[in-house]
Design an enzyme around this catalytic site. Structure first.
Site, PDB file in Angstrom:
ATOM      1  N   THR A 122      35.020  48.063  33.594  1.00  0.00           N
ATOM      2  CA  THR A 122      34.729  46.744  31.955  1.00  0.00           C
ATOM      3  C   THR A 122      32.810  47.560  31.321  1.00  0.00           C
ATOM      4  O   THR A 122      32.389  47.627  32.138  1.00  0.00           O
ATOM      5  CB  THR A 122      34.836  45.686  31.786  1.00  0.00           C
ATOM      6  OG1 THR A 122      35.955  45.514  32.066  1.00  0.00           O
ATOM      7  CG2 THR A 122      34.653  44.970  30.820  1.00  0.00           C
ATOM      8  N   PHE A 252      47.404  30.904  29.796  1.00  0.00           N
ATOM      9  CA  PHE A 252      45.942  30.260  30.402  1.00  0.00           C
ATOM     10  C   PHE A 252      45.480  29.007  29.488  1.00  0.00           C
ATOM     11  O   PHE A 252      44.977  29.186  28.865  1.00  0.00           O
ATOM     12  CB  PHE A 252      45.732  31.424  29.517  1.00  0.00           C
ATOM     13  CG  PHE A 252      44.742  32.846  30.639  1.00  0.00           C
ATOM     14  CD1 PHE A 252      45.684  33.271  31.328  1.00  0.00           C
ATOM     15  CD2 PHE A 252      43.841  32.590  31.187  1.00  0.00           C
ATOM     16  CE1 PHE A 252      45.730  33.876  32.728  1.00  0.00           C
ATOM     17  CE2 PHE A 252      43.614  33.461  32.518  1.00  0.00           C
ATOM     18  CZ  PHE A 252      44.957  34.546  32.913  1.00  0.00           C
ATOM     19  N   CYS A 263      35.140  38.166  35.842  1.00  0.00           N
ATOM     20  CA  CYS A 263      34.757  38.905  34.416  1.00  0.00           C
ATOM     21  C   CYS A 263      34.491  38.465  33.352  1.00  0.00           C
ATOM     22  O   CYS A 263      33.243  38.307  32.855  1.00  0.00           O
ATOM     23  CB  CYS A 263      36.263  39.213  34.655  1.00  0.00           C
ATOM     24  SG  CYS A 263      37.527  40.573  35.950  1.00  0.00           S
ATOM     25  N   ARG A 331      32.389  34.581  43.035  1.00  0.00           N
ATOM     26  CA  ARG A 331      31.562  34.627  42.072  1.00  0.00           C
ATOM     27  C   ARG A 331      31.869  33.467  40.451  1.00  0.00           C
ATOM     28  O   ARG A 331      33.611  33.837  40.289  1.00  0.00           O
ATOM     29  CB  ARG A 331      31.774  35.973  41.407  1.00  0.00           C
ATOM     30  CG  ARG A 331      31.238  36.823  42.745  1.00  0.00           C
ATOM     31  CD  ARG A 331      30.536  38.384  42.574  1.00  0.00           C
ATOM     32  NE  ARG A 331      32.872  38.685  42.178  1.00  0.00           N
ATOM     33  CZ  ARG A 331      33.266  40.035  42.283  1.00  0.00           C
ATOM     34  NH1 ARG A 331      32.421  41.267  41.535  1.00  0.00           N
ATOM     35  NH2 ARG A 331      34.505  40.529  42.321  1.00  0.00           N
TER      36      ARG A 331
END
Ligand code: UGA
Length: 432
Positions: A122, A252, A263, A331
């Site tokens: 990305t 979502f 991300c 993370r």
């Protein structure tokens, strides 16, 4: 086709293994010798269901190779994917693209015939332009084409996402590259994936805009869940009721802890930096970041409330500590702020995670890893279901927990409110 993927992290390794499984000749390159030696023994450095088998099968049949020799691997390939890390800069603003540009300089040395060079990591809008500039300093533009082909793989679902993507995005104005890449992706297109060809900058932005939108959707339902708690409404009903509208969609739209992972937090910040550079105010995404950052303290307040403000010496168990299920990735997991904060207030924390003990918590003396669910919850005062692993979905709490006054805070809403009520369990969920 002959492919080379530089960087055997999440993106490079999953994509490389999947491309080889589609019959391409793939070389995965990394400068880390240990990693490459391990991969040659099919020891996979990340937890991703199905990946080890895929690597083993394709390495054995010779379709997938591993190397530390970037120069030789690039020379042998027609298509080169840049899959190295693009972390947030140390000062916290903007993306550190040093690995991408260093790799571009290395690739430049090995171009003697036409190559398509793709950014799969990305990367902020205009990175492709920059790579083109770097390579054209030494090589004719006729010898290469720089393309953006963002990935949309979710950790834990990456192999499925690779094989059955909703869309394949190819950002290039070069017709020849577009034809070659459409051919590369034809096995996925024939299974129903939509193929779109855009400008390079548009492809770069599609990735950031998609992640920022998904983060917005989650944050939206998280905030609605805060309202639900005040008005005695179940957010699950709201998600279903909203999600059935095809314009909105149900995915979502699950309320829970703050979104995490490698991300969404990184990409939402990065798109703001890009917009700032072009003097555009992305006010919605800024609010999303702020709301998400405040979410962990908001849920901690709820923990205090559940325990009637008495945290000291309370036995609190976390079921799952990773940022979501089916990954070992810590993370930006909300447990990273919640556990230390409760520990500082004198709680005795036990945690169990199917992916094992986490180095992040070893320095806290009152935070312990339990080897199984049973021992983790046995004498708990409060059980926090932090991650939605299947392993946590059918626990017989009444039988397993010896402390009769235990409470549950289900941050993923995996249990039925009615069933918990029937069993007379003191059960708290999100948004109800
Ligand atoms: C995300 C995107 O979903 C992928 O499409 C993208 O390729 C990837 O980032 C990336 O940029 O490489 P990932 O970070 O693996 O994938 O995880 P998600 O499944 O998207 O979950 C992100 C966070 O949102 C997690 O903390 C998860 O618990 C949370 N979430 C997700 C919710 O709280 N509610 C939901 O309904 C969905």
């Amino acid at each position: 086709m002959k492919l080379c993927l530089i960087g055997t992290g999440y993106v490079g390794l999953v994509s490389g293994a999947c491309f080889s499984d589609l019959g391409n000749d793939v070389i995965c390159v990394d400068r880390d010798i240990n990693k490459i030696n391990n991969l040659k023994k099919s020891i996979v450095p990340i937890y991703e269901p199905g990946l080890e088998e895929l690597v083993l099968r394709n390495y054995k049949n010779g379709k997938l190779k591993f190397s530390t020799n970037l120069k030789e691997s690039v020379s042998k390939s027609d298509i080169v994917f840049i899959c190295v890390g693009t972390p947030t800069k140390k000062n916290g603003s903007g993306t550190d693209l040093s690995q991408v540009y260093n790799v571009a300089k290395e690739i430049r040395k090995s171009i003697s015939k036409f190559k398509i060079i793709i950014t799969k990591s990305t990367v902020p809008v205009t990175t492709g332009d920059e790579i083109e500039k770097i390579i054209s300093q030494k090589k004719s533009k006729k010898l290469f084409s720089i393309v953006s082909n963002p990935e949309f793989l979710r950790e834990g679902e990456a192999i499925r996402d690779f094989n059955y993507p909703d869309r394949v995005v190819i950002g290039t104005n070069d017709k020849k590259s577009n034809t070659i890449l459409k051919n590369l992706y034809s096995p996925l297109i024939s299974k129903g994936a939509k193929y779109i060809n855009t400008s390079r900058r548009a492809a770069e932005l599609i990735k950031y805009a998609s992640n920022a939108f998904l983060a917005t959707k989650i944050t939206f339902i998280n905030e609605i869940s805060n309202l639900c708690e005040k008005i005695n409404v179940n957010v699950e009903d709201i998600s279903i009721g909203m999600g059935l509208d095809k314009r909105i969609g149900s995915r979502f739209l699950r309320a829970g802890p703050a979104y995490g992972g490698s991300c969404f937090p990184k990409d939402t910040k990065a798109i703001i930096t890009t917009a700032d550079k072009f003097k555009v105010n992305l006010s919605i995404i800024k609010s999303v970041i702020k709301s998400n950052e405040e979410r962990s303290s908001l849920l901690l307040k709820k923990v205090f409330h559940i325990l009637n403000g008495k945290i000291k010496n309370k036995k609190i168990t976390f079921l799952g500590v990773t940022f979501k299920a089916n990954t070992d990735d810590m993370r930006d997991s909300s447990s990273l702020s919640m556990i230390p904060s409760l520990s500082k207030k004198g709680a005795k924390i036990n945690y169990y995670d199917p992916t094992g003990e986490k180095k992040e918590f070893t320095k806290f003396k009152n935070v312990n890893f339990s080897k199984n669910i049973k021992s983790a919850i046995n004498d708990s005062d409060l059980i926090i279901i932090h991650t939605e692993w299947n392993d946590f979905k059918s626990i017989n709490f009444k039988k397993e927990v010896s402390n009769k006054n235990f409470k549950i805070f289900d941050m993923r809403n995996i249990y039925s409110l009615t069933k918990m009520k029937e069993q007379k369990i003191k059960y708290f969920s999100i948004g109800s």
